[in-house]
Design a protein around this motif. Structure first.
Motif, short mmCIF file in Angstrom:
data_model
loop_
_atom_site.label_atom_id
_atom_site.label_comp_id
_atom_site.label_asym_id
_atom_site.label_seq_id
_atom_site.Cartn_x
_atom_site.Cartn_y
_atom_site.Cartn_z
N PHE A 22 0.87 -1.17 0.00
CA PHE A 22 0.00 0.00 0.00
C PHE A 22 0.91 1.22 0.00
N GLN A 26 -1.99 4.05 -4.00
CA GLN A 26 -3.21 3.62 -3.31
C GLN A 26 -3.75 4.74 -2.41
N ALA A 60 -8.74 0.07 -2.32
CA ALA A 60 -7.74 0.87 -1.60
C ALA A 60 -8.36 1.50 -0.36
#
Length: 208
Positions: A22, A26, A60
Motif C-alpha cells: 500500500f 493507493q 484501496a
C-alpha cells in the motif's frame, strides 16, 4: 536417504507471494474515494489518469480503513510515513505554547498541492489535508465564479473571504466554511463551502 522433491509440488517451484504493498498510488485512491461523493465526474477523470477503475479505488479505501481500525495499527504519523515514505519537507511550527511539525508529501494527481500532516508532541496527528505547494501560485479568488471544485484549499478560501466561519464537517476529513461572497452581478450573499481532505468540493447557499 533424502527424498527427491516432487516437481508437481508448487511449494518447491514458487515462493509464497506477499500481499501487494500500500503506497502513494493507493493513498491517492483513498483521497479520491472521499471526493467521489461530491465530484464523481472529476474522480472518474482522475481514475483514468491513474489507469485504474472504481473497483481498485474501493479496494484501496477498504484496506486503508482496515489499517486505521486494526488493533495492531501503527500510530497515525508512522502510518503515513510507511505509506508515503520520507516527507518531502518538514516545517517546524509553534501553535500557542506547543511546538509541532508540518510534514508534507507530493501528490502526483495535484502537482501544485502537497499532503500535509500536522503533528504535535509525541507524534500525535492534529490535522491532515491538502495545501498549496511552496512556490506554486494559488488561484485568484474574488467572486463566486472563481470557486470551482478542486481549485483551492481551505486556508486559501478562508484568507480570500475573511472573516470566514468554520462549521462542523459532514464526515471525517471534511471541513466547511461559511462566508459572504460576491457573484458576477455584484450581489453579495452568504455561502457554505465544503472541502474533502482540504480541497474544495462544492458551494451551496447558506440556509441560515
Amino acid at each position: 536417504m533424502s527424498s527427491t522433491p516432487d516437481p508437481r509440488d508448487e511449494r518447491n517451484q514458487q515462493p509464497e507471494r506477499s500481499p501487494s504493498l500500500f503506497g502513494p498510488q493507493q493513498f491517492q485512491l483513498v483521497l479520491l474515494r472521499r471526493m467521489a461523493d461530491h465530484q464523481p465526474g472529476l474522480v472518474e477523470d482522475a481514475l483514468r489518469e491513474l489507469g485504474v477503475g472504481r473497483a481498485e479505488m474501493r479496494e484501496a479505501n477498504r484496506r486503508w480503513q482496515a489499517m486505521i481500525r486494526s488493533p495492531r495499527s501503527r500510530a497515525p504519523l508512522q502510518r503515513y510515513r510507511s505509506v508515503l515514505g520520507p516527507p518531502e519537507e518538514v516545517l517546524l511550527r509553534r501553535i500557542g505554547d506547543l511546538d509541532c511539525e508540518a510534514l508534507r508529501w507530493p501528490v502526483p494527481l495535484w502537482p501544485d498541492l502537497r499532503f500535509e500532516v500536522l503533528a504535535g508532541p509525541g507524534g500525535q496527528v492534529w490535522n491532515e489535508w491538502l495545501v498549496r505547494a511552496p512556490g506554486a501560485a494559488g488561484p485568484d479568488l474574488r467572486t463566486l465564479g472563481d470557486l470551482r471544485p478542486w481549485c483551492c484549499t481551505v486556508d486559501e478560501v478562508a484568507r480570500a473571504f475573511a472573516p470566514a466561519t468554520p462549521m462542523e464537517g459532514t464526515a471525517p476529513t471534511r471541513w466547511r466554511l461559511a462566508f459572504t461572497v460576491q457573484d458576477d452581478t455584484g450581489e453579495r450573499a452568504r455561502h457554505v463551502a465544503e472541502f474533502s481532505w482540504g480541497l474544495l468540493q462544492r458551494l451551496d447557499p447558506d440556509p441560515g
